[in-house]
Design an enzyme around this catalytic site. Structure first.
Site, PDB file in Angstrom:
ATOM      1  N   PRO A   1     -52.730 -16.060  12.557  1.00 48.65           N
ATOM      2  CA  PRO A   1     -51.440 -15.965  11.857  1.00 48.65           C
ATOM      3  C   PRO A   1     -50.397 -15.224  12.693  1.00 48.65           C
ATOM      4  CG  PRO A   1     -52.968 -14.336  10.990  1.00 48.65           C
ATOM      5  CD  PRO A   1     -53.746 -15.162  11.981  1.00 48.65           C
TER       6      PRO A   1
ATOM      7  N   TYR B   1     -42.889   3.171   5.636  1.00 44.53           N
ATOM      8  CA  TYR B   1     -43.851   3.744   6.589  1.00 44.53           C
ATOM      9  C   TYR B   1     -43.136   4.528   7.681  1.00 44.53           C
ATOM     10  CZ  TYR B   1     -46.849   3.981  10.695  1.00 44.53           C
ATOM     11  OH  TYR B   1     -47.526   4.420  11.800  1.00 44.53           O
TER      12      TYR B   1
ATOM     13  N   LYS C   1     -42.915   8.627   8.722  1.00 45.64           N
ATOM     14  CA  LYS C   1     -43.154   9.185  10.051  1.00 45.64           C
ATOM     15  C   LYS C   1     -41.957  10.011  10.523  1.00 45.64           C
ATOM     16  CE  LYS C   1     -46.200   8.318  12.519  1.00 45.64           C
ATOM     17  NZ  LYS C   1     -47.505   8.991  12.791  1.00 45.64           N
TER      18      LYS C   1
ATOM     19  N   THR D   1     -44.063   7.731  16.396  1.00 42.48           N
ATOM     20  CA  THR D   1     -43.964   6.319  16.742  1.00 42.48           C
ATOM     21  C   THR D   1     -42.526   5.940  17.076  1.00 42.48           C
ATOM     22  OG1 THR D   1     -44.124   4.079  15.794  1.00 42.48           O
ATOM     23  CG2 THR D   1     -43.784   5.863  14.252  1.00 42.48           C
TER      24      THR D   1
ATOM     25  N   GLU E   1     -41.125   3.521  15.917  1.00 41.54           N
ATOM     26  CA  GLU E   1     -40.561   2.925  14.704  1.00 41.54           C
ATOM     27  C   GLU E   1     -39.533   3.830  14.025  1.00 41.54           C
ATOM     28  OE1 GLU E   1     -42.927   0.639  11.937  1.00 41.54           O
ATOM     29  OE2 GLU E   1     -44.648   0.821  13.282  1.00 41.54           O
TER      30      GLU E   1
ATOM     31  N   ARG F   1     -42.799 -10.644   7.514  1.00 41.49           N
ATOM     32  CA  ARG F   1     -42.940  -9.529   6.601  1.00 41.49           C
ATOM     33  C   ARG F   1     -41.590  -8.838   6.415  1.00 41.49           C
ATOM     34  NH1 ARG F   1     -46.240  -6.023  10.955  1.00 41.49           N
ATOM     35  NH2 ARG F   1     -44.650  -4.496  11.455  1.00 41.49           N
TER      36      ARG F   1
ATOM     37  N   GLY G   1     -38.615  -6.226   6.266  1.00 42.26           N
ATOM     38  CA  GLY G   1     -38.225  -5.107   7.118  1.00 42.26           C
ATOM     39  C   GLY G   1     -38.834  -5.149   8.500  1.00 42.26           C
TER      40      GLY G   1
ATOM     41  N   TYR H   1     -46.355 -13.854  12.377  1.00 45.67           N
ATOM     42  CA  TYR H   1     -45.222 -13.649  11.481  1.00 45.67           C
ATOM     43  C   TYR H   1     -43.976 -14.384  11.974  1.00 45.67           C
ATOM     44  CZ  TYR H   1     -47.540  -9.846   8.908  1.00 45.67           C
ATOM     45  OH  TYR H   1     -48.385  -9.102   8.124  1.00 45.67           O
TER      46      TYR H   1
ATOM     47  N   LYS I   1     -55.593  -5.028  13.480  1.00 52.70           N
ATOM     48  CA  LYS I   1     -54.389  -5.005  14.311  1.00 52.70           C
ATOM     49  C   LYS I   1     -54.306  -6.258  15.183  1.00 52.70           C
ATOM     50  CE  LYS I   1     -53.210  -1.108  12.564  1.00 52.70           C
ATOM     51  NZ  LYS I   1     -52.103  -1.051  11.592  1.00 52.70           N
ATOM     52  N   LEU I   2     -53.099  -6.553  15.684  1.00 49.02           N
ATOM     53  CA  LEU I   2     -52.813  -7.852  16.272  1.00 49.02           C
ATOM     54  C   LEU I   2     -53.799  -8.304  17.346  1.00 49.02           C
ATOM     55  CD1 LEU I   2     -50.995 -10.327  16.474  1.00 49.02           C
ATOM     56  CD2 LEU I   2     -49.598  -9.073  18.126  1.00 49.02           C
TER      57      LEU I   2
END
Length: 225
Positions: A89, A34, A38, A6, A8, A157, A159, A91, A73-74
């Site tokens: 919702p 998370y 990874k 990923t 990320e 959220r 981080g 963030y 998921k979004l």
């Protein structure tokens, strides 16, 4: 062995530097447990390649969307809740930016890397489809003719990375990969799939799918005793 990783693992990019992108040489700089897990997995894969000669490749992709995306998921979350006129919702202020990649394009990239990728190499997979989370929400609501008044802002959220942006030049130039979808063409196709397959995601949201093992094996075994 191919490792699906990923973007990320690279951490995040500042919102005021749209000229910056993640490349395969960007240092790993994770923000969450998370993404750290990874990144650790990527390092294990590279270590097995170097130490034991295991033929490996790694792909690092941006946010996926498309058919069969798990409803939490979004994008599927927006669709399912909007259809029921429930609040959506978001963030923080919704300014976080993601580079959206259609799942079909991700799969073609993985297939290409497995077949033609150079052993030991990392390939970034992204579609140059950056959108803020708020833009994504509004796009889906507009497509469903639902009001933006459904949007509700919730605490950010921990981080939460600000921006992901992938440079897929290596994959494009070395392996000839080209994405089929832009976000503007992929999101209508995705929304229509969810409209045509309500039973699939409604079954998941209700939790009924979790009874599959019990119904198919546990209860059947008792009936045969």
């Amino acid at each position: 062995y191919h490792q699906v990783s990923t973007d990320e693992v690279y951490g995040d990019l500042p919102l005021d530097r749209p000229d910056l992108f993640f490349t395969e040489t960007t240092p790993l700089h994770t923000s969450s447990p998370y993404s750290s897990a990874k990144a650790a997995a990527d390092l294990f894969v590279q270590a097995y390649n170097r130490t034991y000669g295991l033929p490996t490749t790694i792909s690092r992709c941006s946010n996926n969307y498309g058919p069969y995306h798990f409803p939490e998921k979004l994008i599927p979350l927006i669709i399912s809740r909007a259809l029921n006129d429930e609040t959506i919702p978001v963030y923080g202020t919704g300014e976080n930016v993601r580079d959206w990649l259609h799942v079909y394009d991700h799969c073609t990239a993985i297939d290409l890397i497995i077949r033609n990728g150079k052993v030991g190499e990392v390939y970034n997979v992204g579609g140059h489809n950056e959108r803020t989370n708020l833009e994504v929400v509004k796009t889906v609501l507009n497509a469903l003719n639902k009001p933006e008044s459904l949007i509700t802002y919730v605490s950010d959220r921990k981080g939460h990375d600000m921006r992901y942006a992938i440079d897929p030049t290596k994959l494009e130039t070395e392996l000839g990969w080209e994405p089929k979808y832009t976000f503007d063409t992929g999101i209508p196709q995705t929304i229509q799939w969810y409209l045509d397959n309500k039973e699939w995601w409604e079954n998941i949201i209700s939790g009924d799918y979790q009874n599959y093992f019990k119904e198919m094996y546990v209860d059947k075994g008792r009936a045969e005793e």
